[in-house]
Design a protein around this motif. Structure first.
Motif, PDB file in Angstrom:
ATOM      1  N   ARG A  45      40.690  27.701  48.802  1.00  0.00           N
ATOM      2  CA  ARG A  45      39.745  26.665  48.380  1.00  0.00           C
ATOM      3  C   ARG A  45      38.407  27.252  47.926  1.00  0.00           C
ATOM      4  NH1 ARG A  45      42.552  23.541  52.294  1.00  0.00           N
ATOM      5  NH2 ARG A  45      41.260  24.338  53.984  1.00  0.00           N
ATOM      6  N   PRO A  46      37.719  28.071  48.736  1.00  0.00           N
ATOM      7  CA  PRO A  46      36.449  28.628  48.250  1.00  0.00           C
ATOM      8  C   PRO A  46      36.629  29.616  47.105  1.00  0.00           C
ATOM      9  CG  PRO A  46      36.983  29.495  50.425  1.00  0.00           C
ATOM     10  CD  PRO A  46      37.938  28.385  50.162  1.00  0.00           C
ATOM     11  N   ALA A  47      37.755  30.317  47.065  1.00  0.00           N
ATOM     12  CA  ALA A  47      38.011  31.225  45.945  1.00  0.00           C
ATOM     13  C   ALA A  47      38.131  30.433  44.654  1.00  0.00           C
ATOM     14  CB  ALA A  47      39.279  32.033  46.200  1.00  0.00           C
ATOM     15  N   SER A  48      38.828  29.310  44.704  1.00  0.00           N
ATOM     16  CA  SER A  48      38.978  28.457  43.530  1.00  0.00           C
ATOM     17  C   SER A  48      37.644  27.839  43.126  1.00  0.00           C
ATOM     18  CB  SER A  48      40.000  27.348  43.811  1.00  0.00           C
ATOM     19  OG  SER A  48      41.271  27.889  44.116  1.00  0.00           O
ATOM     20  N   ALA A  49      36.864  27.436  44.116  1.00  0.00           N
ATOM     21  CA  ALA A  49      35.560  26.842  43.819  1.00  0.00           C
ATOM     22  C   ALA A  49      34.647  27.860  43.146  1.00  0.00           C
ATOM     23  CB  ALA A  49      34.925  26.322  45.103  1.00  0.00           C
ATOM     24  N   THR A  50      34.758  29.115  43.546  1.00  0.00           N
ATOM     25  CA  THR A  50      33.962  30.173  42.926  1.00  0.00           C
ATOM     26  C   THR A  50      34.335  30.336  41.459  1.00  0.00           C
ATOM     27  OG1 THR A  50      33.767  31.345  45.047  1.00  0.00           O
ATOM     28  CG2 THR A  50      33.334  32.609  43.045  1.00  0.00           C
ATOM     29  N   ALA A 168      28.996  30.229  48.335  1.00  0.00           N
ATOM     30  CA  ALA A 168      27.678  30.393  47.726  1.00  0.00           C
ATOM     31  C   ALA A 168      27.347  31.866  47.493  1.00  0.00           C
ATOM     32  CB  ALA A 168      26.609  29.749  48.615  1.00  0.00           C
ATOM     33  N   CYS A 169      27.717  32.718  48.435  1.00  0.00           N
ATOM     34  CA  CYS A 169      27.465  34.152  48.292  1.00  0.00           C
ATOM     35  C   CYS A 169      28.267  34.724  47.129  1.00  0.00           C
ATOM     36  CB  CYS A 169      27.809  34.866  49.593  1.00  0.00           C
ATOM     37  SG  CYS A 169      27.443  36.649  49.595  1.00  0.00           S
ATOM     38  N   ALA A 170      29.532  34.361  47.053  1.00  0.00           N
ATOM     39  CA  ALA A 170      30.393  34.854  45.976  1.00  0.00           C
ATOM     40  C   ALA A 170      29.882  34.398  44.612  1.00  0.00           C
ATOM     41  CB  ALA A 170      31.829  34.380  46.190  1.00  0.00           C
TER      42      ALA A 170
END
Length: 225
Positions: A45-50, A168-170
Motif C-alpha cells: 500500500r505505501p509503496a503504491s502510494a509513493t 512521506a519519507c519515500a
C-alpha cells in the motif's frame, strides 16, 4: 562489519553515478526475495502510494522468481488493485554474479525496505552503493534490522514508525533529485566514518554486554542460593 567493508573495498566496487535514473526508480531489491515478503499488503500500500505521488517513478522488484511470467502477472494484478499500472513496474530475477547484483543498485534511486520482514545485508549493499534506504521500524527483530543498520550509520532520518511516515519519507526522497545526488556522492564515506563499520567499537560493546549478562546471572544465582 569492518570485514564486510574491507571485502567490498578489495573488489573495488566503482563509485555509483551521481543520479543514475532520472525516471526516479524505487526498489525493494533483495538478492533473494520471497513472494510472501514482496506481496505483503501492508508494504504494498505505501509503496503504491509513493509511485502515485511521484510522477514518472517506477518500482523495480528483484528476486529469485521474478523473471517468471506467472509471478510477474501475480504482482501486476495486486499492484493494479492499488492503482499502479503495469508500465510502472520492472522485474529483475537473480543475477548470475555478485558483480551484476551490486551493479543493479546503479539503477535504483531509493530502496524501499520491506515489512514486516526488513532488510539485512541488502541494507548494507544499498547504502554502500549510495542508495538511501527507507525503513519502517517494527517491534521484533525480523522487522528492525533495517532500523538498527540505519541507526548505527547515523541515518535516523530514514527510519520511520508508521506507514504514513514511511510513505512521506519515500516521497520526499524520490521527489528531490538534488538531495539524492548529494546522498549518492557522500553516502559511502559516511558509512566508513560511522560506528556501523567500526569493528573495534562493536567488539568492545559486545564484550561489555557479555560481562553485564554474566554479572546479572551471578547476582541472581547468589540471591536464590
Amino acid at each position: 562489519m569492518r570485514r564486510w567493508a574491507a571485502r567490498c573495498s578489495r573488489v573495488v566496487w566503482p563509485r555509483p553515478p551521481s543520479l543514475p535514473w532520472r525516471s526516479r526508480r524505487l526498489s525493494p531489491a533483495r538478492r533473494a526475495t520471497s513472494t510472501t515478503i514482496i506481496c505483503s499488503p501492508c508494504w504494498r500500500r505505501p509503496a503504491s502510494a509513493t509511485l502515485t505521488a511521484v510522477p514518472g517513478s517506477r518500482l523495480q522488484l528483484k528476486g529469485d522468481s521474478l523473471d517468471q511470467p506467472a509471478v510477474q502477472a501475480f504482482h501486476r494484478e495486486r499492484f493494479a488493485a492499488q492503482g499502479v499500472t503495469p508500465d510502472r513496474l520492472r522485474f529483475r530475477g537473480r543475477d548470475h554474479t555478485h558483480e551484476d547484483h551490486m551493479a543493479a543498485y546503479d539503477e535504483v534511486d531509493v530502496a524501499l525496505d520491506t515489512f514486516p520482514y526488513s532488510y539485512g545485508n541488502t541494507a548494507f549493499e544499498a547504502l554502500w552503493m549510495g542508495v538511501p534506504v527507507v525503513t519502517l521500524a517494527a517491534e521484533r527483530f525480523a522487522g528492525r534490522m533495517g532500523c538498527s543498520i540505519l541507526n548505527a550509520a547515523g541515518l535516523t532520518e530514514w527510519v520511520t514508525h508508521t506507514p504514513e511516515a514511511y510513505e512521506a519519507c519515500a516521497i520526499g526522497l524520490a521527489s528531490d533529485p538534488d538531495a539524492l545526488r548529494r546522498v549518492r556522492l557522500g553516502l559511502r564515506d559516511q558509512l566508513l566514518r560511522s560506528r556501523l563499520l567500526d569493528g573495534r567499537a562493536y567488539a568492545r560493546h559486545l564484550e561489555r554486554t557479555y560481562r553485564q549478562v554474566w554479572r546479572r546471572w551471578c547476582a541472581d544465582a547468589a540471591r536464590h542460593g
